[in-house]
Design an enzyme around this catalytic site. Structure first.
Site, PDB file in Angstrom:
ATOM      1  CE1 TYR A 224      36.918  35.682  41.014  1.00 50.65           C
ATOM      2  CE2 TYR A 224      37.499  37.862  41.809  1.00 50.65           C
ATOM      3  CZ  TYR A 224      36.896  37.050  40.870  1.00 50.65           C
ATOM      4  OH  TYR A 224      36.282  37.605  39.775  1.00 50.65           O
ATOM      5  CG  PHE A 298      42.386  39.540  35.268  1.00 48.95           C
ATOM      6  CD1 PHE A 298      43.589  39.338  34.624  1.00 48.95           C
ATOM      7  CD2 PHE A 298      42.341  39.339  36.652  1.00 48.95           C
ATOM      8  CE1 PHE A 298      44.728  38.953  35.325  1.00 48.95           C
ATOM      9  CE2 PHE A 298      43.471  38.946  37.369  1.00 48.95           C
ATOM     10  CZ  PHE A 298      44.674  38.756  36.691  1.00 48.95           C
ATOM     11  CD  GLU A 299      36.324  35.394  37.353  1.00 43.46           C
ATOM     12  OE1 GLU A 299      36.289  34.310  36.752  1.00 43.46           O
ATOM     13  OE2 GLU A 299      35.392  35.805  38.052  1.00 43.46           O
ATOM     14  CB  ILE A 300      44.268  34.510  38.840  1.00 44.71           C
ATOM     15  CG1 ILE A 300      44.817  35.107  37.535  1.00 44.71           C
ATOM     16  CG2 ILE A 300      45.117  33.304  39.280  1.00 44.71           C
ATOM     17  CD1 ILE A 300      46.270  35.527  37.584  1.00 44.71           C
ATOM     18  CG  HIS A 335      32.064  34.884  39.367  1.00 44.66           C
ATOM     19  ND1 HIS A 335      33.011  34.871  38.374  1.00 44.66           N
ATOM     20  CD2 HIS A 335      31.202  33.886  39.073  1.00 44.66           C
ATOM     21  CE1 HIS A 335      32.736  33.891  37.524  1.00 44.66           C
ATOM     22  NE2 HIS A 335      31.646  33.285  37.920  1.00 44.66           N
TER      23      HIS A 335
END
Ligand SMILES: Nc1nc2c(ncn2[C@@H]2O[C@H](COP(=O)(O)OP(=O)(O)OP(=O)(O)O)[C@@H](O)[C@H]2O)c(=O)[nH]1
Ligand SMILES: [Mg+2]
Length: 434
Positions: A224, A298-300, A335
């Site tokens: 994450y 924003f998440e990768i 999350h």
């Protein structure tokens, strides 16, 4: 008449004063000392272990020549969006294309709970450099779960709106948060991807991203990645942390360093501490949640983790409590707490080299000295901010004199398990201010 002994001025002047015997005074002192020691030991139990070396560093700290021929990961950028947000969505896509995707050409998957308009589709097709996919979210993944009393849930949503809880009066907002918390990950439309990069309408990227973050995440065994961490709005999720902590206890899930980092240990001594558990955002033992979480616009991240058994079981449990509708649990808090419960800290990555804005909050690294790769023919020519000592950015257009415009408290707190250096007292105090 009770005579005041000078050593017993425990109360400010004006409050009743007591004359206590020497034995009582001694006993009180003993209890106070024991309580202080107990509280100290208790807070130490929650102290985050200091690693011997950094466990999470930027993948690169200067511009790279984009490796355009390097193999790609099975990955996509994903945006949930409404037709009427076209202009804002275009702004985001133009920004990410300019700063990253013009070299890497990853697909962008657009998701909507209603069919996309022709206008939306043609505008996006004309803007992306890779494939654009337009997917309809099935109603069963979007609307109220079938077992829920919909009239009752709607009444609760109305009441939350009237109480002025942020976005909580909007039914669609509840659907969106629940969707992004769980159903998103098991979508048929995403089954071929192992990684996603979440983007939203009206966000901006300020720096050139000249390496492939999916490849680096995989290479460094990350799950994450985030840019900004903030405290959650407490009224949106009064029982979320308690439900999470109960789940953890019920399933004997060991306490990770990340979980410790998210806890605000109680300063109330035992045996009074468990009574603190009656308050919101506290576990049964009375310890609290700092409310710190990663901002999920924003998440990768790795899809396999989120569609895996452990996360999906936790999501199903949370869903069954009804908290996505009877409260307004946000996907960001869900999350983050789940990651903190289930992951070792080194699997979380801070993209501190990315310049990023959503709403009024931004992160802006300064440009790296001698790291701007003047000779590159691929990198954009446009003006960018001056290089600064300690900078790690690549051709960032924002002003890197101020690397963020929000307090660093949550970022520092959540990064503690990965950080070898501890903050000085002055730095800790400063982290409370933007
Ligand atoms: N298709 C669709 N997308 C939605 C809906 N509600 C929200 N979204 C999308 O979900 C994402 C998050 O919604 P936002 O309204 O931006 O929520 P937020 O980021 O918490 O709030 P802001 O701080 O106001 O941006 C965005 O990408 C929205 O476009 C909806 O009802 N339908
Ligand atoms: Mg948003």
């Amino acid at each position: 008449m009770a005579r005041l002994r000078p050593s017993l001025r425990l109360f400010p002047l004006g409050l009743p004063r007591l004359a206590l015997s020497r034995h009582t005074r001694f006993a009180l002192l003993l209890i106070l000392t024991a309580a202080l020691i107990e509280v100290f030991l208790h807070t130490q139990r929650w102290a985050v272990r200091q690693p011997e070396h950094e466990l999470d560093e930027p993948f690169y700290t200067s511009c790279q020549e984009p490796a355009i021929d390097q193999p790609r990961e099975k990955a996509a950028m994903v945006m949930l969006v409404r037709n009427q947000e076209l202009m804002k969505a275009l702004k985001t896509v133009q920004s990410i294309e300019k700063h990253f995707n013009q070299w890497f050409h990853y697909p962008i998957v657009f998701l909507n709970d209603e069919p996309f308009s022709k206008e939306f589709i043609s505008a996006m097709n004309a803007t992306v450099s890779g494939e654009a996919r337009f997917e309809l979210v099935p109603k069963k993944e979007w609307l109220f779960p079938e077992w829920m009393d919909v009239a009752d849930a709607k009444a609760s949503i109305k009441a939350q709106g009237e109480a002025g809880i942020l976005y909580a009066g909007l039914e669609t907002y509840h659907h969106m948060c629940r969707f992004y918390s769980g159903k998103f990950y098991t979508l048929e439309a995403l089954k071929d991807y192992a990684w996603y990069w979440r983007i939203e309408p009206d966000v901006e990227f300020y720096c050139s991203i000249t390496y492939d973050p999916f490849v680096e995440m995989a290479k460094h065994d990350k799950v994450y990645g985030f840019t900004i961490a903030l405290p959650e709005e407490p009224r949106t999720c009064p029982s979320l942390f308690r439900k999470m902590a109960d789940y953890k206890e019920l399933n004997n899930i060991p306490t990770t360093e990340l979980w410790k980092a998210t806890i605000a240990a109680s300063w109330v001594p035992w045996p009074l501490r468990p009574f603190m558990g009656w308050f919101r955002h506290r576990d049964r033992s009375g310890d609290g949640w700092s409310l710190c979480h990663y901002w999920s616009n924003f998440e990768i991240a790795n899809l396999d983790f989120f569609r895996g058994k452990d996360y999906q079981r936790l999501f199903e449990y949370l869903d069954k409590t009804g908290g996505f509708y009877y409260e307004r649990w946000g996907d960001a808090a869900v999350h983050s707490l789940a990651l903190h419960m289930l992951l070792p800290s080194h699997k979380v990555h801070h993209f501190e080299d990315f310049g990023y804005r959503h709403d009024w909050y931004y992160q802006c690294p300064a440009n790296a000295p001698n790291g701007q790769l003047f000779e590159s023919k691929l990198l954009p020519d446009g003006p960018y901010s001056p290089e600064r000592e300690g900078g790690i950015g690549c051709r960032c257009e924002c002003d890197g004199r101020r690397t963020r415009n929000f307090p660093a408290y949550c970022t520092n707190k959540l990064k503690e398990p990965n950080t070898a250096r501890r903050l000085s007292m002055v730095e800790s105090v400063r982290s409370w201010f933007p």
